[in-house]
Design a protein around this motif. Structure first.
Motif, PDB file in Angstrom:
ATOM      1  N   UNK A 153       1.013  -1.163  -0.020  1.00  0.00           N
ATOM      2  CA  UNK A 153      -0.129   0.084   0.188  1.00  0.00           C
ATOM      3  C   UNK A 153       1.022   1.142   0.142  1.00  0.00           C
ATOM      4  N   UNK A 154       2.485   1.085  -0.434  1.00  0.00           N
ATOM      5  CA  UNK A 154       3.120   2.313  -0.429  1.00  0.00           C
ATOM      6  C   UNK A 154       3.642   2.302  -1.942  1.00  0.00           C
ATOM      7  N   UNK A 155       4.339   3.174  -2.099  1.00  0.00           N
ATOM      8  CA  UNK A 155       4.393   3.471  -3.835  1.00  0.00           C
ATOM      9  C   UNK A 155       6.728   2.636  -2.736  1.00  0.00           C
ATOM     10  N   UNK A 156       7.409   2.593  -4.036  1.00  0.00           N
ATOM     11  CA  UNK A 156       8.007   1.516  -3.748  1.00  0.00           C
ATOM     12  C   UNK A 156       9.231   2.353  -3.158  1.00  0.00           C
ATOM     13  N   UNK A 157       9.270   3.328  -2.730  1.00  0.00           N
ATOM     14  CA  UNK A 157      10.295   4.056  -1.209  1.00  0.00           C
ATOM     15  C   UNK A 157       9.863   3.828  -0.034  1.00  0.00           C
ATOM     16  N   UNK A 158       8.322   2.787  -0.047  1.00  0.00           N
ATOM     17  CA  UNK A 158       7.956   3.101   1.366  1.00  0.00           C
ATOM     18  C   UNK A 158       7.025   4.240   1.782  1.00  0.00           C
ATOM     19  N   UNK A 159       6.864   5.446   1.219  1.00  0.00           N
ATOM     20  CA  UNK A 159       6.161   6.589   0.986  1.00  0.00           C
ATOM     21  C   UNK A 159       4.401   6.578   0.893  1.00  0.00           C
ATOM     22  N   UNK A 160       3.364   7.123   1.881  1.00  0.00           N
ATOM     23  CA  UNK A 160       1.829   6.751   1.940  1.00  0.00           C
ATOM     24  C   UNK A 160       2.072   7.679   0.492  1.00  0.00           C
ATOM     25  N   UNK A 161       1.607   7.361  -0.177  1.00  0.00           N
ATOM     26  CA  UNK A 161       1.032   8.300  -1.570  1.00  0.00           C
ATOM     27  C   UNK A 161      -0.616   7.894  -2.170  1.00  0.00           C
ATOM     28  N   UNK A 162      -1.291   8.837  -2.783  1.00  0.00           N
ATOM     29  CA  UNK A 162      -2.965   8.566  -2.684  1.00  0.00           C
ATOM     30  C   UNK A 162      -2.424   7.367  -4.519  1.00  0.00           C
ATOM     31  N   UNK A 163      -3.350   6.956  -4.162  1.00  0.00           N
ATOM     32  CA  UNK A 163      -3.280   6.199  -5.210  1.00  0.00           C
ATOM     33  C   UNK A 163      -2.896   4.063  -4.962  1.00  0.00           C
ATOM     34  N   UNK A 164      -2.142   4.657  -4.276  1.00  0.00           N
ATOM     35  CA  UNK A 164      -0.801   3.235  -3.916  1.00  0.00           C
ATOM     36  C   UNK A 164      -2.041   2.047  -3.393  1.00  0.00           C
ATOM     37  N   UNK A 165      -3.256   2.797  -2.175  1.00  0.00           N
ATOM     38  CA  UNK A 165      -3.600   1.061  -0.901  1.00  0.00           C
ATOM     39  C   UNK A 165      -4.069   0.177  -1.964  1.00  0.00           C
ATOM     40  N   UNK A 166      -4.203  -0.572  -1.245  1.00  0.00           N
ATOM     41  CA  UNK A 166      -5.078  -1.946  -1.318  1.00  0.00           C
ATOM     42  C   UNK A 166      -6.628  -1.589  -0.490  1.00  0.00           C
ATOM     43  N   UNK A 167      -7.604  -2.350  -1.097  1.00  0.00           N
ATOM     44  CA  UNK A 167      -8.776  -3.299  -0.352  1.00  0.00           C
ATOM     45  C   UNK A 167      -8.142  -3.503   1.197  1.00  0.00           C
ATOM     46  N   UNK A 168      -7.621  -4.640   1.288  1.00  0.00           N
ATOM     47  CA  UNK A 168      -6.718  -4.936   2.879  1.00  0.00           C
ATOM     48  C   UNK A 168      -5.437  -5.594   2.447  1.00  0.00           C
ATOM     49  N   UNK A 169      -4.632  -5.069   2.971  1.00  0.00           N
ATOM     50  CA  UNK A 169      -3.069  -4.779   3.267  1.00  0.00           C
ATOM     51  C   UNK A 169      -2.701  -6.208   3.323  1.00  0.00           C
ATOM     52  N   UNK A 170      -3.061  -7.659   4.505  1.00  0.00           N
ATOM     53  CA  UNK A 170      -2.786  -8.595   4.140  1.00  0.00           C
ATOM     54  C   UNK A 170      -4.223  -8.925   4.529  1.00  0.00           C
ATOM     55  N   UNK A 171      -4.401 -10.600   4.367  1.00  0.00           N
ATOM     56  CA  UNK A 171      -5.895 -10.917   4.823  1.00  0.00           C
ATOM     57  C   UNK A 171      -5.127 -12.843   5.776  1.00  0.00           C
ATOM     58  N   UNK A 172      -5.559 -13.351   6.537  1.00  0.00           N
ATOM     59  CA  UNK A 172      -4.846 -14.451   7.667  1.00  0.00           C
ATOM     60  C   UNK A 172      -6.499 -14.981   7.066  1.00  0.00           C
ATOM     61  N   UNK A 173      -6.824 -16.129   6.513  1.00  0.00           N
ATOM     62  CA  UNK A 173      -8.349 -16.248   6.028  1.00  0.00           C
ATOM     63  C   UNK A 173      -8.290 -18.321   6.979  1.00  0.00           C
ATOM     64  N   UNK A 174      -8.748 -18.378   8.452  1.00  0.00           N
ATOM     65  CA  UNK A 174      -8.969 -19.119   8.854  1.00  0.00           C
ATOM     66  C   UNK A 174      -9.019 -20.587   8.258  1.00  0.00           C
ATOM     67  N   UNK A 175      -7.793 -21.370   8.434  1.00  0.00           N
ATOM     68  CA  UNK A 175      -7.658 -22.929   8.767  1.00  0.00           C
ATOM     69  C   UNK A 175      -7.979 -23.421   9.852  1.00  0.00           C
ATOM     70  N   UNK A 176      -8.405 -25.234  10.093  1.00  0.00           N
ATOM     71  CA  UNK A 176      -8.727 -25.355  11.595  1.00  0.00           C
ATOM     72  C   UNK A 176      -7.623 -26.081  12.287  1.00  0.00           C
ATOM     73  N   UNK A 177      -6.775 -25.355  13.377  1.00  0.00           N
ATOM     74  CA  UNK A 177      -5.569 -25.716  14.093  1.00  0.00           C
ATOM     75  C   UNK A 177      -4.539 -24.152  13.928  1.00  0.00           C
ATOM     76  N   UNK A 178      -3.190 -24.638  14.348  1.00  0.00           N
ATOM     77  CA  UNK A 178      -2.604 -23.723  14.757  1.00  0.00           C
ATOM     78  C   UNK A 178      -1.966 -23.522  12.989  1.00  0.00           C
ATOM     79  N   UNK A 179      -2.579 -21.500  12.784  1.00  0.00           N
ATOM     80  CA  UNK A 179      -1.894 -21.384  11.854  1.00  0.00           C
ATOM     81  C   UNK A 179       0.032 -21.011  11.990  1.00  0.00           C
ATOM     82  N   UNK A 180      -0.429 -20.788  12.782  1.00  0.00           N
ATOM     83  CA  UNK A 180       2.169 -20.358  13.585  1.00  0.00           C
ATOM     84  C   UNK A 180       2.398 -18.954  12.308  1.00  0.00           C
ATOM     85  N   UNK A 181       1.171 -18.715  11.764  1.00  0.00           N
ATOM     86  CA  UNK A 181       2.037 -17.558  10.424  1.00  0.00           C
ATOM     87  C   UNK A 181       2.793 -15.809  11.163  1.00  0.00           C
TER      88      UNK A 181
END
Length: 186
Positions: free
Chosen positions: A83-111
């Motif tokens: 969700x940033x530009x390549x330099x790591x700065x926040x810039x208009x238009x670089x966002x995502x709907x959701x940055x990172x999603x962890x979607x369940x499984x059953x049991x330990x994720x350990x991610x």
């Protein structure tokens, strides 16, 4: 490939062209789905400067993920700019709907999303919803996921959101209250 990794996704521009401009809407930037198999050798990004991925402009239909971990166990996500530009700065238009999603499984994720060692933290910014979204689906719970040492900023909702999908709707979206009998302050 970082030491010990059997699969690594490193140094990519996802949703951007080679000069770092957003090129259009995607549904998912990077998706790892393992159906509960051990993914402990999978690394997205890395701790060295040239190993992190830059993921931006993933906004298709408003429910899209920069990185999606679906039913994964032991996946490591280090040193990415989401969700940033390549330099790591926040810039208009670089966002995502959701940055990172962890979607369940059953049991330990350990991610592991980020970490405490140099270079392990991710920048997760500019999401139209949450920076990190932990989603449990219809009673299946992914546990022991570590979200450490990241810079999570400028997202429209909370930085880290833990919700459950009950088959009809999302339950618990937004800030969650402390659970009864828990001695900590958060």
């Amino acid at each position: 490939t970082p030491a010990g990794a059997s699969l690594s996704v490193i140094g990519n521009y996802v949703g951007l062209n080679t000069i770092g401009a957003v090129i259009g809407e995607l549904g998912v930037g990077i998706k790892i789905e393992s159906s509960g198999l051990d993914g402990s050798g999978i690394v997205i990004g890395g701790v060295n400067a040239d190993e992190g991925n830059v993921i931006a402009g993933v906004t298709f239909d408003g429910f899209a993920f920069g990185i999606q971990l679906a039913e994964t166990i032991g996946v490591q996500v280090f040193g990415n700019k989401i969700g940033t530009n390549p330099s790591g700065a926040v810039s208009a238009g670089y966002g995502n709907a959701i940055g990172i999603a962890i979607v369940s499984g059953s049991g330990p994720g350990n991610n592991k999303i980020g970490g405490v060692n140099p270079g392990e933290g991710n920048i997760i910014a500019s999401s139209s919803t949450a920076g990190v979204f932990v989603l449990n689906v219809m009673g299946a719970y992914s546990t022991r996921n570590a979200i450490l040492g990241n810079s999570i900023l400028a997202n429209n909702l909370v930085g880290i959101d833990h919700v459950e999908f009950d088959g009809m709707s999302l339950v618990g979206q937004g800030a969650n209250i402390n659970d009864a009998g828990d001695a900590d302050a958060g």
